[in-house]
Design a protein around this motif. Structure first.
Motif, short mmCIF file in Angstrom:
data_model
loop_
_atom_site.label_atom_id
_atom_site.label_comp_id
_atom_site.label_asym_id
_atom_site.label_seq_id
_atom_site.Cartn_x
_atom_site.Cartn_y
_atom_site.Cartn_z
N VAL A 47 10.80 20.88 -8.87
CA VAL A 47 11.19 19.51 -8.51
C VAL A 47 10.60 18.47 -9.48
N HIS A 48 9.72 18.89 -10.36
CA HIS A 48 9.10 17.93 -11.28
C HIS A 48 10.07 17.00 -11.98
N PRO A 49 11.20 17.52 -12.51
CA PRO A 49 12.09 16.60 -13.24
C PRO A 49 12.66 15.48 -12.37
N PHE A 50 12.59 15.65 -11.05
CA PHE A 50 13.18 14.64 -10.16
C PHE A 50 12.13 13.70 -9.57
N LEU A 51 10.88 13.90 -9.93
CA LEU A 51 9.84 13.03 -9.39
C LEU A 51 9.87 11.67 -10.08
N LEU A 52 9.64 10.65 -9.27
CA LEU A 52 9.66 9.26 -9.72
C LEU A 52 8.85 9.04 -11.00
N SER A 53 7.68 9.70 -11.06
CA SER A 53 6.75 9.42 -12.16
C SER A 53 6.87 10.42 -13.30
N ASP A 54 7.82 11.36 -13.17
CA ASP A 54 7.85 12.45 -14.15
C ASP A 54 8.05 11.95 -15.57
N SER A 55 8.76 10.84 -15.72
CA SER A 55 9.08 10.36 -17.07
C SER A 55 8.08 9.34 -17.59
N TRP A 56 7.09 8.97 -16.77
CA TRP A 56 6.24 7.84 -17.14
C TRP A 56 5.51 8.02 -18.46
N LEU A 57 4.89 9.19 -18.64
CA LEU A 57 4.07 9.37 -19.84
C LEU A 57 4.90 9.76 -21.06
N ALA A 116 0.84 -1.20 0.00
CA ALA A 116 0.00 0.00 0.00
C ALA A 116 0.88 1.25 0.00
N ALA A 117 1.91 1.26 0.84
CA ALA A 117 2.77 2.43 0.92
C ALA A 117 3.42 2.71 -0.43
N THR A 118 3.86 1.65 -1.10
CA THR A 118 4.52 1.82 -2.39
C THR A 118 3.56 2.43 -3.42
N VAL A 119 2.33 1.91 -3.46
CA VAL A 119 1.35 2.44 -4.41
C VAL A 119 1.00 3.89 -4.08
N VAL A 120 0.86 4.17 -2.78
CA VAL A 120 0.56 5.55 -2.37
C VAL A 120 1.68 6.49 -2.81
N LEU A 121 2.93 6.05 -2.68
CA LEU A 121 4.04 6.89 -3.11
C LEU A 121 3.98 7.14 -4.61
N ALA A 122 3.59 6.10 -5.38
CA ALA A 122 3.48 6.27 -6.84
C ALA A 122 2.41 7.31 -7.18
N VAL A 123 1.30 7.22 -6.49
CA VAL A 123 0.20 8.16 -6.75
C VAL A 123 0.60 9.57 -6.32
N THR A 124 1.22 9.65 -5.12
CA THR A 124 1.65 10.95 -4.61
C THR A 124 2.59 11.64 -5.59
N SER A 125 3.51 10.87 -6.12
CA SER A 125 4.47 11.43 -7.06
C SER A 125 3.74 12.05 -8.26
N GLN A 126 2.70 11.38 -8.73
CA GLN A 126 1.97 11.91 -9.89
C GLN A 126 1.15 13.15 -9.54
N VAL A 127 0.62 13.15 -8.31
CA VAL A 127 -0.13 14.34 -7.86
C VAL A 127 0.81 15.53 -7.79
N LEU A 128 1.99 15.32 -7.16
CA LEU A 128 2.95 16.42 -7.04
C LEU A 128 3.37 16.91 -8.43
N ASP A 129 3.44 15.97 -9.36
CA ASP A 129 3.85 16.31 -10.71
C ASP A 129 2.82 17.21 -11.41
N GLN A 130 1.61 17.26 -10.84
CA GLN A 130 0.56 18.10 -11.43
C GLN A 130 0.54 19.51 -10.84
N LEU A 131 1.25 19.71 -9.72
CA LEU A 131 1.18 21.01 -9.04
C LEU A 131 2.19 21.97 -9.66
N PRO A 132 1.71 23.03 -10.30
CA PRO A 132 2.64 23.96 -10.95
C PRO A 132 3.59 24.63 -9.96
N GLN A 133 3.15 24.77 -8.71
CA GLN A 133 4.01 25.40 -7.70
C GLN A 133 5.31 24.61 -7.49
N LEU A 134 5.26 23.32 -7.82
CA LEU A 134 6.43 22.48 -7.58
C LEU A 134 7.22 22.21 -8.86
#
Ligand SMILES: Nc1ncnc2c1ncn2[C@@H]1O[C@H](COP(=O)(O)OP(=O)(O)O)[C@@H](O)[C@H]1O
Ligand SMILES: [Mg+2]
Lengths: 311, 280
Positions: free
Chosen positions: B226-236, B205-223
C-alpha cells in the motif's frame, strides 16, 4: 402556497437524536408585518429559524420563504433576506467593517463597487460608525449584537429574520432596535423577530406566534391574540378569604387567593350577580374590581409558566 | 433591485479574494511562516558556527551547506517536509470549516449566501495558497541565509554533476513547487476532517496525526503493497529534482497521488458539508 406570506411553513419539524426540538409548526407570516416569534428558552425558536434559512434540514414538513421553497432555492432567496441567528458571530481579529466586507463578499449578488458605501450606511444605522475600524475582539457584547444587525442590513432586504436581537443590549440599545424595526417595517420590509420577552414583542410587533416546547400554540395579530385571551378577572378584597373562595368555587369559578385579595376568572358571570350572592352568604366585601385579561395572562396560560426559563 | 453585476463576482472570486487576504491578515499565519523561516536560519547559523571542525558529518545536504549556501534552502525543505510543513498545513486546513463554525461565522457566510459548494471550494483554494506560501517561505529564507553566511557558486548535485548557480536556484524553486503540491492531499484531508466537527483544534490535531500516521505506515515493510498509495509516500521524492537530469516522473507521480487525495477527500468533504446541519 398562499400569496401575501413572507414565511409559510407546513408541518415543520426537527428531531435531534430522537428528541423533538420542533414539532408540526405551521407559521404564516404576512408580507409587511412585524411578526413576533415568542417562546421561552428552549422552545424551538432558533431551530425553526435555522430551518427557515436552510442551515438545518427539517425532519418533517416544509418551509417557504418569500414564495420559494427552502433550502432548495436558498441561492435565489437568501440575498433578499437579512438575518441574525443565535447571536452575532464574527472574526475577532478583523475590524467590524472588515468582517462586514467579508460577509458581503460571500453574497454573489452583492455589488462589490458599492460595498464600502453600503457597509458605512449599515454601520451608521446601528450607531457603530465610530468603532468601524476597531477589532471585533475589543467590542462589547452589545456592539457585536449591533454589528450583527448591521450585517443583516447590508443590502435592502425584503425580509429580516432577527433571533433575539436585543440580547446583550442595554435599555437604550433595546429602544434603538425597536425604533430600527419600526423604520424598516415602514420601508416595507417584513420583520420576523424572536424573543423570550413578551413586553418586547408587544412593543414592536403587529403579529405574533407563540411557541411552547417545540409546538406552535397560537398565532395571529396582537389584537386577535388579546381577543382570544382568558376571561376578565374578578378581584375581591375581603377579610373572609376562605369563605369567599368556597362560595366562588361553589358558583363554578376557580377562585384563588392573591395577596389580600381573592381572584377568579369571570367566565361569563356578571359581577352584579356575584356580589349580592356573596353578601347573602355573609361574606364581608371591602372592595370589588375587575381586571381585563392582558396579553400576558394569555401567554402565561399558553406557555404554562410564563417567560423566564424552561429547561 | 441592483444594477448589473460584474461576472467575476458571481463566480465567487470576490469571496476567494477576501479569503486569501484574511488568511494573510491573521497573526497566526505570519507566526507559522516566521517559524518556518526560522528553520533555515537556525540551520545556517548552527552550521556556520560549527563548520570549522565538523564538515563531512551528518546528513549529506547539511554537510553540503558549508560548501554552497544554496543547500541551506534544500536542507531546510527536506527537513521541513515530514513534520513542520504538515504541522502548519494541518492548522490551516483543519481550521477551514471548523474554525468558521466555532467563531459563529459559518452560519452567516451560509446565510449571505456563500453557497455550500462554493464556500468549500474557496476554503480549499485559500488553504492551497498557504500550501505554496509555506515552502516558498522556507526557500526564500534559506537562500537569503545561504547568501549571507556561505559561499555560493556552481552546485554539485546528488549525481555528482555540477550545474551553474542559476540552474541550482531553478531546481530549488521546483522543489518548493513540489513540496506545495505534496501538501495538497493533506489539505483536502484536513478540509474533510474540518467538516466533521465544530472544534478547530480537534480538526487540526487529527489532520497532523493522519500525516504522521501515513509516514509511519510508509516505514513498515509489511505494508509495502500500500506504500504507493499513502498520502506521504511522494513527499521525500523532491530530492529527485537534484539529479542530473532531474527525474520529472517523480514530480508527476507526486502530482497524481495528491490529485487522487484531493478528488477523494474533496468528494467526501462535499458529501458531508452539503448535507449536514449547521448548528454552530
Ligand atoms: N444541536 C442540538 N442538538 C440537540 N438538541 C438541540 C440542538 N440544538 C437545540 N437543541 C434542542 O432543541 C430545543 C430547541 O432549542 P432552540 O431552538 O435553541 O430553542 P430557543 O431558540 O427557543 O431557545 C431545545 O430543547 C434544545 O435543547
Ligand atoms: Mg434561541
Amino acid at each position: 402556497m398562499s400569496a401575501g406570506l413572507a414565511i409559510e411553513t407546513e408541518g415543520l419539524g426537527k428531531r435531534f437524536k430522537g428528541r423533538d426540538a420542533v414539532v408540526d409548526v405551521a407559521l404564516a407570516v404576512p408580507d409587511g408585518s412585524v411578526f413576533g416569534f415568542l417562546g421561552p428558552n428552549g422552545s424551538g425558536k432558533t431551530t425553526t429559524i435555522r430551518m427557515l434559512l436552510g442551515l438545518v434540514n427539517p425532519t418533517a414538513g416544509r418551509a417557504v420563504l418569500l414564495g420559494s421553497p427552502m433550502p432548495e432555492r436558498a441561492a435565489a432567496v437568501l440575498p433578499r433576506v437579512g438575518a441574525l441567528v443565535e447571536g452575532p458571530g464574527f472574526a475577532g481579529y478583523l475590524s467590524g467593517s472588515a468582517n462586514l466586507a467579508r460577509l458581503d463578499s460571500a453574497d454573489p449578488l452583492a455589488d462589490p463597487r458599492t460595498r464600502k458605501r453600503r457597509i458605512g450606511e449599515a454601520l451608521d444605522r446601528v450607531g457603530l460608525s465610530a468603532a468601524a475600524g476597531k477589532r471585533v475582539k475589543a467590542y462589547s457584547l452589545g456592539m457585536k449584537q449591533r454589528l450583527g444587525i448591521a450585517n443583516a442590513l447590508l443590502r435592502p432586504r425584503d425580509l429580516l429574520v432577527l433571533d433575539e436581537p436585543t440580547n446583550g443590549l442595554d435599555p437604550q440599545g433595546t429602544r434603538e432596535v425597536r425604533t430600527l424595526v419600526h423604520d424598516l417595517a415602514r420601508e416595507g420590509t417584513t420583520v420576523f423577530v424572536s424573543s423570550h420577552l413578551l413586553t418586547e414583542i408587544e412593543q414592536m410587533c403587529t403579529h405574533a406566534a407563540v411557541m411552547r416546547t417545540g409546538r406552535l400554540v397560537a398565532q395571529g395579530t396582537l389584537d386577535e391574540l388579546r381577543g382570544a385571551a382568558v376571561d376578565d378577572r374578578l378581584h375581591l378584597l375581603t377579610p373572609d378569604v376562605d369563605a369567599a373562595i368556597t362560595a366562588l368555587v361553589a358558583a363554578g369559578l376557580p377562585a384563588t387567593p392573591s395577596g389580600a385579595e381573592v381572584v377568579a376568572p369571570l367566565q361569563g358571570h356578571a359581577v352584579e350577580d356575584l356580589v349580592p350572592a356573596l353578601v347573602a352568604a355573609g361574606i364581608r366585601i371591602r372592595g370589588v374590581r375587575t381586571a381585563e385579561a392582558s396579553l400576558e395572562d394569555r401567554f402565561v396560560a399558553l406557555t404554562g409558566e410564563g417567560f423566564d426559563v424552561e429547561s | 433591485m441592483s444594477s448589473p453585476e460584474p461576472r467575476g463576482h458571481q463566480l465567487g472570486l470576490s469571496l476567494l479574494g477576501t479569503e486569501i487576504s484574511v488568511l494573510f491578515r491573521r497573526k497566526r499565519t505570519w507566526a507559522m511562516l516566521a517559524a518556518l523561516a526560522a528553520v533555515p536560519v537556525l540551520i545556517g547559523v548552527a552550521i556556520r558556527i560549527s563548520s570549522a571542525g565538523d564538515s563531512g558529518r551528518g546528513p549529506s545536504f547539511i554537510s553540503a551547506i558549508a560548501g554552497n549556501g544554496l543547500f541551506v534552502g534544500v536542507a531546510s525543505l527536506v527537513l521541513a517536509i515530514p513534520l513542520f510543513l504538515p504541522l502548519t498545513i494541518g492548522v490551516v486546513a483543519g481550521d477551514t470549516i471548523a474554525g468558521e463554525a466555532s467563531q459563529g461565522t459559518l452560519r452567516y457566510l451560509l446565510v449571505a449566501p456563500a453557497g455550500r459548494p462554493r464556500l468549500l471550494l474557496v476554503k480549499f483554494l485559500g488553504a492551497a495558497v498557504f500550501c505554496f506560501a509555506a515552502p516558498v517561505t522556507v526557500v526564500i529564507a534559506g537562500t537569503l541565509t545561504g547568501l549571507v553566511l556561505f559561499p555560493v557558486g556552481p552546485v554539485t548535485l546528488l549525481s555528482g554533476d555540477q550545474v551553474p548557480f542559476g540552474d541550482g536556484m531553478l531546481r530549488l524553486l521546483a522543489m518548493a513547487a513540489y513540496a506545495g503540491i505534496a501538501m495538497l492531499g493533506l489539505t483536502a484531508v484536513g478540509l474533510f476532517v474540518s467538516t466533521l466537527t465544530d472544534v478547530p483544534v480537534g480538526a487540526m490535531a487529527a489532520t497532523v496525526v493522519l500525516a504522521v500516521t501515513s509516514q509511519v505506515l510508509d516505514q513498515l515493510p509489511q505494508l509495502a503493497a500500500v506504500h504507493p498509495f499513502l498520502l506521504s509516500d511522494s513527499w521525500l521524492g523532491l530530492v529527485d529534482l537534484l539529479r542530473q537530469p532531474p527525474i520529472w516522473t517523480t514530480f508527476g507521480t507526486n502530482a497524481l497521488l495528491q490529485l487522487g487525495y484531493v478528488v477523494v477527500f474533496g468528494a467526501l468533504a462535499y458529501g458531508r458539508f452539503t448535507t449536514r446541519d449547521v448548528l454552530a
